[in-house]
Every structure is written in C-alpha cells, then in structure tokens.
Scaffold this motif. Structure first.
Motif, PDB file in Angstrom:
ATOM      1  N   ALA A 162      12.955 -55.304 -27.663  1.00 26.66           N
ATOM      2  CA  ALA A 162      13.080 -56.570 -28.531  1.00 26.66           C
ATOM      3  C   ALA A 162      14.497 -57.087 -28.583  1.00 26.66           C
ATOM      4  CB  ALA A 162      12.404 -56.281 -29.964  1.00 26.66           C
ATOM      5  N   GLY A 163      15.338 -56.127 -28.691  1.00 25.76           N
ATOM      6  CA  GLY A 163      16.744 -56.735 -28.948  1.00 25.76           C
ATOM      7  C   GLY A 163      17.042 -56.592 -30.332  1.00 25.76           C
ATOM      8  N   HIS A 164      18.554 -56.384 -30.830  1.00 20.50           N
ATOM      9  CA  HIS A 164      18.856 -56.250 -32.149  1.00 20.50           C
ATOM     10  C   HIS A 164      20.194 -56.940 -32.597  1.00 20.50           C
ATOM     11  CE1 HIS A 164      22.331 -53.350 -31.540  1.00 20.50           C
ATOM     12  NE2 HIS A 164      21.672 -53.108 -30.138  1.00 20.50           N
ATOM     13  N   VAL A 165      20.767 -57.854 -31.545  1.00 21.70           N
ATOM     14  CA  VAL A 165      21.869 -58.416 -32.014  1.00 21.70           C
ATOM     15  C   VAL A 165      21.641 -59.723 -32.325  1.00 21.70           C
ATOM     16  CG1 VAL A 165      24.155 -59.009 -31.300  1.00 21.70           C
ATOM     17  CG2 VAL A 165      23.248 -56.752 -30.625  1.00 21.70           C
ATOM     18  N   ARG A 166      21.725 -60.301 -33.477  1.00 24.36           N
ATOM     19  CA  ARG A 166      21.472 -61.581 -34.060  1.00 24.36           C
ATOM     20  C   ARG A 166      22.214 -62.746 -33.350  1.00 24.36           C
ATOM     21  NH1 ARG A 166      18.966 -64.225 -38.279  1.00 24.36           N
ATOM     22  NH2 ARG A 166      18.542 -62.015 -39.563  1.00 24.36           N
ATOM     23  N   GLU A 167      23.502 -62.607 -33.343  1.00 29.85           N
ATOM     24  CA  GLU A 167      24.353 -63.548 -32.721  1.00 29.85           C
ATOM     25  C   GLU A 167      23.969 -64.017 -31.187  1.00 29.85           C
ATOM     26  OE1 GLU A 167      27.062 -61.495 -35.569  1.00 29.85           O
ATOM     27  OE2 GLU A 167      25.162 -60.892 -34.599  1.00 29.85           O
ATOM     28  N   GLU A 168      23.777 -62.670 -30.510  1.00 31.73           N
ATOM     29  CA  GLU A 168      23.117 -63.000 -29.206  1.00 31.73           C
ATOM     30  C   GLU A 168      22.089 -63.954 -29.121  1.00 31.73           C
ATOM     31  OE1 GLU A 168      23.563 -59.589 -25.830  1.00 31.73           O
ATOM     32  OE2 GLU A 168      22.223 -59.284 -27.500  1.00 31.73           O
ATOM     33  N   PHE A 169      21.239 -63.682 -30.082  1.00 32.97           N
ATOM     34  CA  PHE A 169      19.837 -64.646 -29.999  1.00 32.97           C
ATOM     35  C   PHE A 169      20.326 -66.029 -30.348  1.00 32.97           C
ATOM     36  CE2 PHE A 169      17.823 -60.805 -29.537  1.00 32.97           C
ATOM     37  CZ  PHE A 169      16.203 -60.806 -29.328  1.00 32.97           C
ATOM     38  N   VAL A 221      14.077 -59.198 -22.978  1.00 29.57           N
ATOM     39  CA  VAL A 221      13.611 -60.440 -22.112  1.00 29.57           C
ATOM     40  C   VAL A 221      13.268 -61.636 -23.123  1.00 29.57           C
ATOM     41  CG1 VAL A 221      12.394 -59.072 -20.268  1.00 29.57           C
ATOM     42  CG2 VAL A 221      11.467 -59.322 -22.311  1.00 29.57           C
ATOM     43  N   GLY A 222      13.200 -61.538 -24.283  1.00 28.99           N
ATOM     44  CA  GLY A 222      13.128 -62.536 -25.126  1.00 28.99           C
ATOM     45  C   GLY A 222      14.256 -63.475 -25.310  1.00 28.99           C
ATOM     46  N   LEU A 223      15.367 -63.168 -24.677  1.00 34.31           N
ATOM     47  CA  LEU A 223      16.520 -63.984 -24.674  1.00 34.31           C
ATOM     48  C   LEU A 223      16.178 -65.082 -23.624  1.00 34.31           C
ATOM     49  CD1 LEU A 223      19.528 -61.498 -24.979  1.00 34.31           C
ATOM     50  CD2 LEU A 223      18.635 -63.055 -26.597  1.00 34.31           C
ATOM     51  N   ARG A 224      15.485 -64.969 -22.761  1.00 31.20           N
ATOM     52  CA  ARG A 224      15.327 -65.929 -21.594  1.00 31.20           C
ATOM     53  C   ARG A 224      13.968 -66.328 -21.102  1.00 31.20           C
ATOM     54  NH1 ARG A 224      17.863 -61.076 -20.717  1.00 31.20           N
ATOM     55  NH2 ARG A 224      20.114 -61.142 -20.111  1.00 31.20           N
ATOM     56  N   HIS A 225      13.854 -67.564 -20.625  1.00 31.62           N
ATOM     57  CA  HIS A 225      12.425 -67.992 -20.289  1.00 31.62           C
ATOM     58  C   HIS A 225      11.772 -67.029 -19.181  1.00 31.62           C
ATOM     59  CE1 HIS A 225       9.016 -70.274 -18.674  1.00 31.62           C
ATOM     60  NE2 HIS A 225       9.468 -71.194 -19.629  1.00 31.62           N
ATOM     61  N   PRO A 226      10.620 -66.707 -19.415  1.00 32.18           N
ATOM     62  CA  PRO A 226       9.961 -65.651 -18.417  1.00 32.18           C
ATOM     63  C   PRO A 226       9.999 -65.912 -17.021  1.00 32.18           C
ATOM     64  CG  PRO A 226       8.318 -66.544 -20.235  1.00 32.18           C
ATOM     65  CD  PRO A 226       9.596 -67.009 -20.648  1.00 32.18           C
ATOM     66  N   VAL A 260      23.160 -67.639 -30.318  1.00 26.50           N
ATOM     67  CA  VAL A 260      23.874 -68.603 -29.525  1.00 26.50           C
ATOM     68  C   VAL A 260      23.155 -68.952 -28.121  1.00 26.50           C
ATOM     69  CG1 VAL A 260      24.763 -66.658 -27.931  1.00 26.50           C
ATOM     70  CG2 VAL A 260      26.502 -68.711 -28.342  1.00 26.50           C
ATOM     71  N   LEU A 261      22.262 -68.293 -27.962  1.00 27.84           N
ATOM     72  CA  LEU A 261      21.073 -68.543 -26.555  1.00 27.84           C
ATOM     73  C   LEU A 261      20.107 -69.353 -27.068  1.00 27.84           C
ATOM     74  CD1 LEU A 261      21.400 -65.093 -24.901  1.00 27.84           C
ATOM     75  CD2 LEU A 261      22.645 -67.355 -23.844  1.00 27.84           C
ATOM     76  N   GLY A 262      19.895 -69.907 -28.416  1.00 27.90           N
ATOM     77  CA  GLY A 262      19.022 -70.491 -28.800  1.00 27.90           C
ATOM     78  C   GLY A 262      17.418 -69.869 -28.833  1.00 27.90           C
ATOM     79  N   ALA A 263      17.729 -68.526 -28.870  1.00 28.97           N
ATOM     80  CA  ALA A 263      16.426 -67.632 -28.886  1.00 28.97           C
ATOM     81  C   ALA A 263      16.023 -67.182 -30.420  1.00 28.97           C
ATOM     82  CB  ALA A 263      16.590 -66.403 -28.077  1.00 28.97           C
ATOM     83  N   ASP A 264      14.819 -67.039 -30.841  1.00 30.41           N
ATOM     84  CA  ASP A 264      14.285 -66.710 -32.012  1.00 30.41           C
ATOM     85  C   ASP A 264      14.439 -65.165 -32.331  1.00 30.41           C
ATOM     86  OD1 ASP A 264      13.335 -66.383 -34.348  1.00 30.41           O
ATOM     87  OD2 ASP A 264      11.437 -67.773 -33.770  1.00 30.41           O
ATOM     88  N   PHE A 265      15.417 -64.868 -33.311  1.00 25.86           N
ATOM     89  CA  PHE A 265      15.728 -63.643 -33.678  1.00 25.86           C
ATOM     90  C   PHE A 265      14.823 -63.165 -34.576  1.00 25.86           C
ATOM     91  CE2 PHE A 265      17.665 -60.220 -36.466  1.00 25.86           C
ATOM     92  CZ  PHE A 265      18.156 -59.334 -35.295  1.00 25.86           C
ATOM     93  N   GLU A 266      14.382 -63.784 -35.742  1.00 24.18           N
ATOM     94  CA  GLU A 266      13.408 -63.235 -36.776  1.00 24.18           C
ATOM     95  C   GLU A 266      12.120 -63.015 -36.126  1.00 24.18           C
ATOM     96  OE1 GLU A 266      14.358 -62.765 -39.614  1.00 24.18           O
ATOM     97  OE2 GLU A 266      16.338 -63.563 -39.721  1.00 24.18           O
ATOM     98  N   ARG A 267      11.621 -63.686 -34.933  1.00 18.73           N
ATOM     99  CA  ARG A 267      10.352 -63.543 -34.390  1.00 18.73           C
ATOM    100  C   ARG A 267      10.316 -62.996 -33.049  1.00 18.73           C
ATOM    101  NH1 ARG A 267       7.670 -67.934 -32.975  1.00 18.73           N
ATOM    102  NH2 ARG A 267       5.546 -66.894 -33.420  1.00 18.73           N
ATOM    103  N   ARG A 268      11.427 -62.183 -33.006  1.00 14.21           N
ATOM    104  CA  ARG A 268      11.543 -61.427 -31.607  1.00 14.21           C
ATOM    105  C   ARG A 268      10.325 -60.505 -31.158  1.00 14.21           C
ATOM    106  NH1 ARG A 268      14.886 -59.223 -35.376  1.00 14.21           N
ATOM    107  NH2 ARG A 268      15.046 -56.745 -35.183  1.00 14.21           N
ATOM    108  N   GLY A 269       9.909 -59.734 -32.104  1.00 13.75           N
ATOM    109  CA  GLY A 269       8.659 -59.068 -31.746  1.00 13.75           C
ATOM    110  C   GLY A 269       7.620 -59.885 -31.202  1.00 13.75           C
ATOM    111  N   ALA A 270       7.222 -60.956 -31.803  1.00 14.30           N
ATOM    112  CA  ALA A 270       6.157 -61.752 -31.328  1.00 14.30           C
ATOM    113  C   ALA A 270       6.510 -62.219 -29.911  1.00 14.30           C
ATOM    114  CB  ALA A 270       5.700 -62.773 -32.546  1.00 14.30           C
ATOM    115  N   VAL A 271       7.699 -62.942 -29.907  1.00 11.45           N
ATOM    116  CA  VAL A 271       8.277 -63.481 -28.728  1.00 11.45           C
ATOM    117  C   VAL A 271       8.180 -62.538 -27.541  1.00 11.45           C
ATOM    118  CG1 VAL A 271      10.283 -64.159 -27.528  1.00 11.45           C
ATOM    119  CG2 VAL A 271       9.773 -64.922 -29.792  1.00 11.45           C
TER     120      VAL A 271
END
Length: 308
Positions: free
Chosen positions: A123-130, A94-99, A132-143
């Motif tokens: 949380a997800g695990h594929v860096r490139e996926e985040f 769900v961190g890939l998209r606006h809630p 390309v969608l403009g999502a924050d991979f490094e902070r995906r847990g907090a997101v």
C-alpha cells in the motif's frame, strides 16, 4: 516448491534505509549488485528482491535515505546477468501509477526475463510521495485492492485486457509483449489486518513486514482462515523475514538479535519457520563488505540450506 524452505534475499545497495543498510553499501554500485545476484543464483536462492520509492521527503530522508533504485530497472538489469533466480518487487507501491502503466513495465520485464517475475505489491506509507504524483494517500488500501484486480487482467494472457471498476476502466487497448508466464504470481506485502486480509483474498503469496517469530503463527492462522472463508482454493506462498544471520562465529559485533553459529544450529533455528507454515524465508546477513556478504550467501547455500 520443494518441501524444504525456499530462501530469497532483499538486495542490498538498491535501498539504503538506516534501519538495515550496512556501512559499505554507500560506496557500492551496479557491479556489486551483479555479483550479489550471480552469487544468489549459484547458491540456490529462490529470488532477489528490490524495493519501490519514487521520492523521499526531507522529513524522512535522514532515516530512510534517498537511495531507492527503481525496481523495474534494477530487476531488468539483473535479469540480463542471471538465468534462473526469480525477480521479486518487494514491494511495488502500485497505487502510485495507473495499472496499465505498471502492467506495461512488469509484463516487459517478465517477457525479457523468460518468466521469472514475482510481483510483490504493497500500500505504501509516504504521504508526500502520493501527493506529488496525484495519487490518493487516504484511500490507498482501497486503491490497492482494485489495482490488484486490474493488474490481474492487465498481466494475463489477453492482448486486449479488460477491467471495469470504480477507479479504473479499460478495454480495447492492446499491450504486447505479454508476460512470459501465463499467470504472474502476485505476493501481497504488509502485516496490518487489512494487508493480511488482502493477501488472503487476493494474493498468491504473503510477505509479512517485520512480524516477530512469536506473532507469525497467529497471523498465518488468520490468513488461512480468511482465505478459506473467501472460498479461495489455490495454495498461497507464506513468507517470513528472518532475523539477521551470520554463518559461523563472527569476530566482530553483529548485534544481539543476529542468529550466529554452525550451519546445523542456524538450520535448526530456521526450520521453526517451516513448522509454523512458512514456505519461503527472506534472509539477510550481517557483513562489512560485499565480499563478506557473498561469502555468507555461498556458505548459507552450501551448508545451511540442505538442512532446511
């Protein structure tokens, strides 16, 4: 949920990682998913589940494959051909998209399915996926932590949900239809310390990711301790993914990790999960065709499940 173990299944076909896909799935399609979902319903399965990946980079494609059906589309399609079995996203990243976007999709699904959604999140695990969608991979847990809070509001009963956080801030924006359920269950996936803490503090359920049996009791103990320390009094649905199963004596090599044998023997082995404090098991079956899979599912429902 009864005192016995509930059981559900991650659908084949819709995700085809080489780690678990059977050979026949490559040529399978929508009709096979329909038959499997209907079999799950008849055989007393609690849920059918679908995964979430938007795009797989070339570096991972040979292992993960690029076959990942969209979970909202897949579960909505299967909602239309079933009437009881629950519909689980296992797991939605769900961190890939606006809630509000996620809430619109899953609220509509729950509305159309008459309240059968379980929202599994991870949380997800594929860096490139985040990226390309403009999502924050490094902070995906907090997101993910904040996204769960935002989704609780956005999937609640209010037509104009309200959330004020560090990442997302919304009010005065209406979304109908609302989910059919007053409260959509949120199950948190993952087995890292952060994921277990997230499930304990924020989840209605926990979906461990690949914990072997001998590690589960300690993890469940940690989960329950953290939940108590956080003052969360609502019960939590603890899950487990079982070893691969084959009901009966296979006439082919099903692999050494696969549990095989009589229904009584399988049930005895699986009851150990209940003794650990597990409430629902996600089962998977070794099979060489869709018909062998549906036969296995039917045998499990008829002959193994009554002993759980």
């Amino acid at each position: 949920m009864s005192t016995g173990l509930a059981y559900g299944i991650q659908l084949p076909v819709q995700s085809q990682s080489t780690m678990y896909a059977e050979g026949w799935e490559a040529g399978a399609g929508p009709g096979d998913l329909v038959e499997i979902a209907r079999t799950a319903e008849r055989a007393g399965f609690d849920y059918v589940a679908s995964c979430d990946h938007v795009a797989i980079p070339r570096r991972l494609a040979s292992a993960m494959s690029t076959v990942w059906y969209d979970p909202v589309a897949t579960l909505a399609y299967l909602a239309g051909v079933t009437g009881r079995v629950r519909l689980l996203s296992h797991v939605a990243v769900v961190g890939l998209r606006h809630p509000l976007l996620t809430a619109k999709q899953y609220a509509t699904l729950d509305h159309l399915a008459a309240g059968r959604l379980i929202l599994g999140v991870g949380a997800g695990h594929v860096r490139e996926e985040f990226e390309v969608l403009g999502a924050d991979f490094e902070r995906r847990g907090a997101v993910l932590d904040e996204t769960i809070d935002a989704l609780r509001a956005a999937l609640g009963p209010q037509e104009f949900p309200e959330h004020h956080g560090k990442l997302y801030d919304f009010e005065g924006l209406g979304q109908l239809p609302r989910p059919a359920q007053q409260k959509v269950p949120v199950w948190v996936g993952g087995s890292s310390p952060a994921a277990v803490r997230r499930a304990a503090v924020k989840g209605d359920g926990w979906l461990p990711q690949g914990d072997p049996r001998d590690r589960l009791p300690q993890q469940i103990g940690t989960l329950n301790r953290l939940r108590a320390e956080a003052g969360v009094e609502d019960p939590i649905t603890v899950g487990a993914i079982t070893e691969p199963l084959y009901v009966g004596t296979p006439g082919w090599d099903v692999g050494r990790r696969t549990l095989t044998g009589s229904p009584e023997r399988l049930a005895e082995s699986l009851r150990a999960y209940r003794a650990m404090g597990v409430h629902q098991i996600q089962v998977r079956f070794r099979c060489r065709s869709r018909s062998e899979l549906t036969d296995q599912m039917a045998a499990f429902g008829a002959d193994v499940a009554p002993h759980l």
